[in-house]
Design an enzyme around this catalytic site. Structure first.
Site, PDB file in Angstrom:
ATOM      1  N   ASP A   1       3.932  -5.974   9.790  1.00  0.00           N
ATOM      2  CA  ASP A   1       3.411  -5.318   8.593  1.00  0.00           C
ATOM      3  C   ASP A   1       3.997  -5.923   7.315  1.00  0.00           C
ATOM      4  O   ASP A   1       3.610  -5.551   6.222  1.00  0.00           O
ATOM      5  CB  ASP A   1       3.714  -3.811   8.656  1.00  0.00           C
ATOM      6  CG  ASP A   1       2.924  -3.030   7.627  1.00  0.00           C
ATOM      7  OD1 ASP A   1       1.844  -3.498   7.225  1.00  0.00           O
ATOM      8  OD2 ASP A   1       3.389  -1.947   7.208  1.00  0.00           O
TER       9      ASP A   1
ATOM     10  N   ASP B   1      -4.293  -3.736  -1.182  1.00  0.00           N
ATOM     11  CA  ASP B   1      -3.235  -4.711  -0.956  1.00  0.00           C
ATOM     12  C   ASP B   1      -3.628  -6.096  -1.457  1.00  0.00           C
ATOM     13  O   ASP B   1      -2.800  -7.007  -1.481  1.00  0.00           O
ATOM     14  CB  ASP B   1      -2.881  -4.770   0.536  1.00  0.00           C
ATOM     15  CG  ASP B   1      -1.402  -4.992   0.771  1.00  0.00           C
ATOM     16  OD1 ASP B   1      -0.648  -5.001  -0.212  1.00  0.00           O
ATOM     17  OD2 ASP B   1      -0.995  -5.160   1.921  1.00  0.00           O
TER      18      ASP B   1
ATOM     19  N   GLU C   1       3.399  -8.903   6.225  1.00  0.00           N
ATOM     20  CA  GLU C   1       2.587 -10.102   6.372  1.00  0.00           C
ATOM     21  C   GLU C   1       2.326 -10.824   5.074  1.00  0.00           C
ATOM     22  O   GLU C   1       2.046 -12.022   5.061  1.00  0.00           O
ATOM     23  CB  GLU C   1       1.256  -9.758   7.059  1.00  0.00           C
ATOM     24  CG  GLU C   1       0.229  -9.060   6.182  1.00  0.00           C
ATOM     25  CD  GLU C   1       0.521  -7.594   5.924  1.00  0.00           C
ATOM     26  OE1 GLU C   1      -0.190  -6.742   6.477  1.00  0.00           O
ATOM     27  OE2 GLU C   1       1.433  -7.292   5.150  1.00  0.00           O
TER      28      GLU C   1
ATOM     29  N   ARG D   1       4.257 -11.737   2.612  1.00  0.00           N
ATOM     30  CA  ARG D   1       5.200 -12.821   2.325  1.00  0.00           C
ATOM     31  C   ARG D   1       4.966 -14.032   3.221  1.00  0.00           C
ATOM     32  O   ARG D   1       5.280 -15.157   2.851  1.00  0.00           O
ATOM     33  CB  ARG D   1       6.629 -12.297   2.463  1.00  0.00           C
ATOM     34  CG  ARG D   1       7.011 -11.905   3.861  1.00  0.00           C
ATOM     35  CD  ARG D   1       8.245 -11.025   3.909  1.00  0.00           C
ATOM     36  NE  ARG D   1       8.010  -9.714   3.323  1.00  0.00           N
ATOM     37  CZ  ARG D   1       8.929  -8.755   3.230  1.00  0.00           C
ATOM     38  NH1 ARG D   1      10.150  -8.975   3.673  1.00  0.00           N
ATOM     39  NH2 ARG D   1       8.649  -7.590   2.703  1.00  0.00           N
TER      40      ARG D   1
ATOM     41  N   LYS E   1       0.428   0.857  10.725  1.00  0.00           N
ATOM     42  CA  LYS E   1       0.767   1.968   9.836  1.00  0.00           C
ATOM     43  C   LYS E   1       0.243   3.257  10.465  1.00  0.00           C
ATOM     44  O   LYS E   1      -0.953   3.394  10.691  1.00  0.00           O
ATOM     45  CB  LYS E   1       0.121   1.763   8.462  1.00  0.00           C
ATOM     46  CG  LYS E   1       0.567   0.494   7.743  1.00  0.00           C
ATOM     47  CD  LYS E   1      -0.210   0.333   6.444  1.00  0.00           C
ATOM     48  CE  LYS E   1       0.055  -1.011   5.791  1.00  0.00           C
ATOM     49  NZ  LYS E   1       1.408  -1.134   5.290  1.00  0.00           N
TER      50      LYS E   1
END
Length: 606
Positions: free
Chosen positions: A453, A393, A455, A457, A380
């Site tokens: 990014d 997150d 990740e 799932r 990011k």
């Protein structure tokens, strides 16, 4: 026996795996673990450590570890555990006594009498006297000073308005007027009232407060219960300040709240106790999300799960799997995300069994948790990337553990619940997952990683397979999937994806009771074409940038389909990061999702 899986959480966080750190006398996070009861070691292979609440039955806590990698992480673990020399202060959640009373408001004695008023309640007659009976009585006792002061303060009862006046003539030292807007009838309205009461009490350093609605006559008995419960919850949450990482803070001294005019009796007392239990669980979730990655690591998160199980060992047990055990289960998708970090993953499984052990249904709640993620090699970058807020997150994992804590306290009958969290950290190193790599999930299906990014799932894929193998009937999967959900629904509304109309109804009704906002989203099957890989079974993200939240949900649905597990009813609740971290002046976590999960469990237990 039917099964309900209540939580799948994947936590990507930075933490020590060292057994020495777990034996430490003080926990990195909230609590101390009991002494090690037994350690069985065979050479450098598999080992089992049982921690000290109980060695068998539902009270047991099992930790699986392998000695093969312990040496690699030992020195690093010790240094990471004290990175920045930051240790959170131990601060207990606010303890407030709530009492329901039916008394004349002018006779109440204490620090603040808070009156919730709508714009209609503030109406006055030709003589500038209040028309509302309660305000009229208070104003008469004060010789018209309340009416005069409210006019001077330009207080009209709009939502968000509040004024606290120190007026002689009553038993209370102060009178507070708190605006409810045009009307007040929802959980959100009364929670907001409680938060405003807490703010007024904190500003005045009040230790006891009474709350009354200027117009409660039209409320049904059920509405009064809802109002009292939400008011109590809002007050507790409004009183809480996460000051664990501050050198100085102003702590509220509020100790008691009298709720006047909303009824009395055992049913209301039970509701107030419920509000307290859930609010304390929400505070746990808030503190988990607020904790930085140098403190809240996968191991620290596992320790917190162990603490919850030990506190409610009559109904909760926990199993924690280390990297080697996850390899045995072929969790290549989950381990692929964790591969770059020096801080090893922890797969957490809490199990709730009701008192007596008899359950008609089994539920599961799951989430991926990223305590820290830079996005891997798809890092990011740039303005607005919000990499500094990626600790949020793991908001779904915080909700899962918060729900587990509340359920352990409430002990609903007739339901077995599994809380699953796949915790790891998505970083960059020579061992890290790269764009273009192909990883293999535990159901044997292959995934071409076109974006490191995306990740969450990937961790959820193995967590879902694990959870389905527990024999559950319903799964709620919490996920901060994705930024696209923020674009679609904004910061205040979560998206719900499910092929089941019945489960959608259950979840949305639970959210309505909790006061949290959810909206059902479509599972547009034609979008799956953009997720197909030329060299593997699937991609982990769409080849274009449209419908990102929908394609994320389709990815997880496909995982279930590949496992021939589609008959299991599941719902994916996608709440964006901006609902995990508030944008208001508090700039902290919100505890989103916990109350909805608890309400959903209670609906299934009745």
């Amino acid at each position: 026996m039917a099964a309900i899986v209540l939580s799948l959480a994947t936590s990507l966080s930075s933490s020590s795996s060292s057994l020495k750190a777990l034996r430490s006398s003080s926990s990195l996070f909230f609590s101390k673990l009991g002494p090690v009861r037994s350690v069985a070691v065979r050479g450098f292979g598999f080992r089992v450590v049982s921690f000290g609440v109980a060695s068998q039955g539902r009270g047991s806590i099992c930790f699986y570890s392998s000695g093969r990698r312990e040496g690699k992480f030992m020195a690093h673990s010790i240094s990471r555990a004290t990175l920045g020399l930051t240790q959170p202060a131990q601060i207990e959640p606010p303890k407030i006594s709530f009492t329901a009373k039916e008394i004349d408001v002018v006779e109440w004695k204490g620090d603040i009498l808070a009156v919730g008023v709508t714009e209609k309640d503030m109406a006055k007659d030709d003589n500038s006297k209040f028309k509302n009976p309660i305000l009229q009585k208070l104003d008469s006792q004060l010789g018209g000073l309340l009416s005069e002061a409210s006019s001077e303060e330009e207080f009209t009862g709009k939502a968000g308005q509040s004024t606290v006046l120190r007026l002689p003539g009553l038993g209370s030292k102060r009178v507070g007027l708190i605006g409810l807007g045009q009307s007040a009838s929802t959980t959100i309205d009364f929670k907001s009232l409680g938060e405003s009461v807490a703010a007024a009490a904190k500003a005045s350093q009040a230790s006891n407060v009474a709350v009354v609605l200027a117009s409660s006559e039209g409320l049904s008995n059920e509405s009064k219960l809802t109002a009292a419960t939400a008011l109590a919850s809002g007050t507790v949450l409004g009183t809480h300040e996460d000051a664990r990482y501050k050198s100085e803070s102003k702590i509220s001294v509020l100790k008691s709240v009298d709720i006047i005019g909303l009824g009395t009796g055992p049913e209301l007392e039970k509701k107030l106790k419920y509000a307290e239990d859930v609010s304390v669980a929400v505070i746990l979730g808030i503190e988990l999300v607020n904790s930085p990655a140098n403190v809240l690591t996968p191991v620290a998160l596992a320790e917190e799960a162990s603490k919850i199980a030990s506190m409610h060992s009559d109904v909760l047990s926990v199993t924690i799997l280390d990297e080697e055990k996850c390899k045995d289960l072929k969790m290549g998708s989950y381990l692929g995300v964790a591969a770059a970090s020096a801080n090893p993953p922890r797969f957490i499984h809490l199990c709730y069994k009701p008192p007596g052990g008899s359950a008609k249904v089994k539920l599961a709640i799951g989430e991926f948790s990223l305590c820290l993620t830079c996005g891997g090699y798809n890092i990011k970058t740039g303005p607005g990337c919000s990499i500094e807020t990626m600790k949020s997150d793991m908001g779904g994992s915080a909700a899962v553990l918060g729900a587990a804590k509340a359920i352990g306290q409430i002990k609903p009958p007739g339901v077995e619940i599994h809380f699953v969290i796949a915790a790891c950290e998505n970083m960059i190193s020579g061992t890290g997952m790269r764009p273009g790599d192909i990883i293999t999930a535990s159901n044997g299906k292959t995934i071409e990683v076109n974006n490191t990014d995306a990740e969450g799932r990937l961790t959820l894929a193995d967590a879902l397979v694990y959870t389905c193998n527990l024999g559950v009937e319903k799964i709620i999967d919490l996920a901060t999937l994705t930024g696209a959900c923020v674009v679609a629904l904004g910061p205040a509304v979560a998206g719900v994806f499910t092929p089941s109309d019945e489960l959608a109804k259950e979840v949305l009704e639970a959210a309505d009771v909790s006061g949290e906002k959810l909206w059902r989203m479509p599972l547009e099957e034609s979008y799956w074409e953009t997720m197909k890989s030329g060299v593997a079974d699937m991609l982990n993200t769409s080849v274009n940038r449209t419908a990102g939240a929908i394609t994320a949900a389709l990815f997880l649905k496909q995982v279930l389909k590949f496992g021939n597990l589609l008959p299991i009813v599941f719902a994916i609740v996608c709440f964006p990061l901006s609902t995990a971290l508030s944008a208001d002046k508090k700039r902290g976590a919100t505890g989103f999702g916990i109350t909805t999960l608890v309400e959903w469990v209670l609906k299934n237990s009745s």
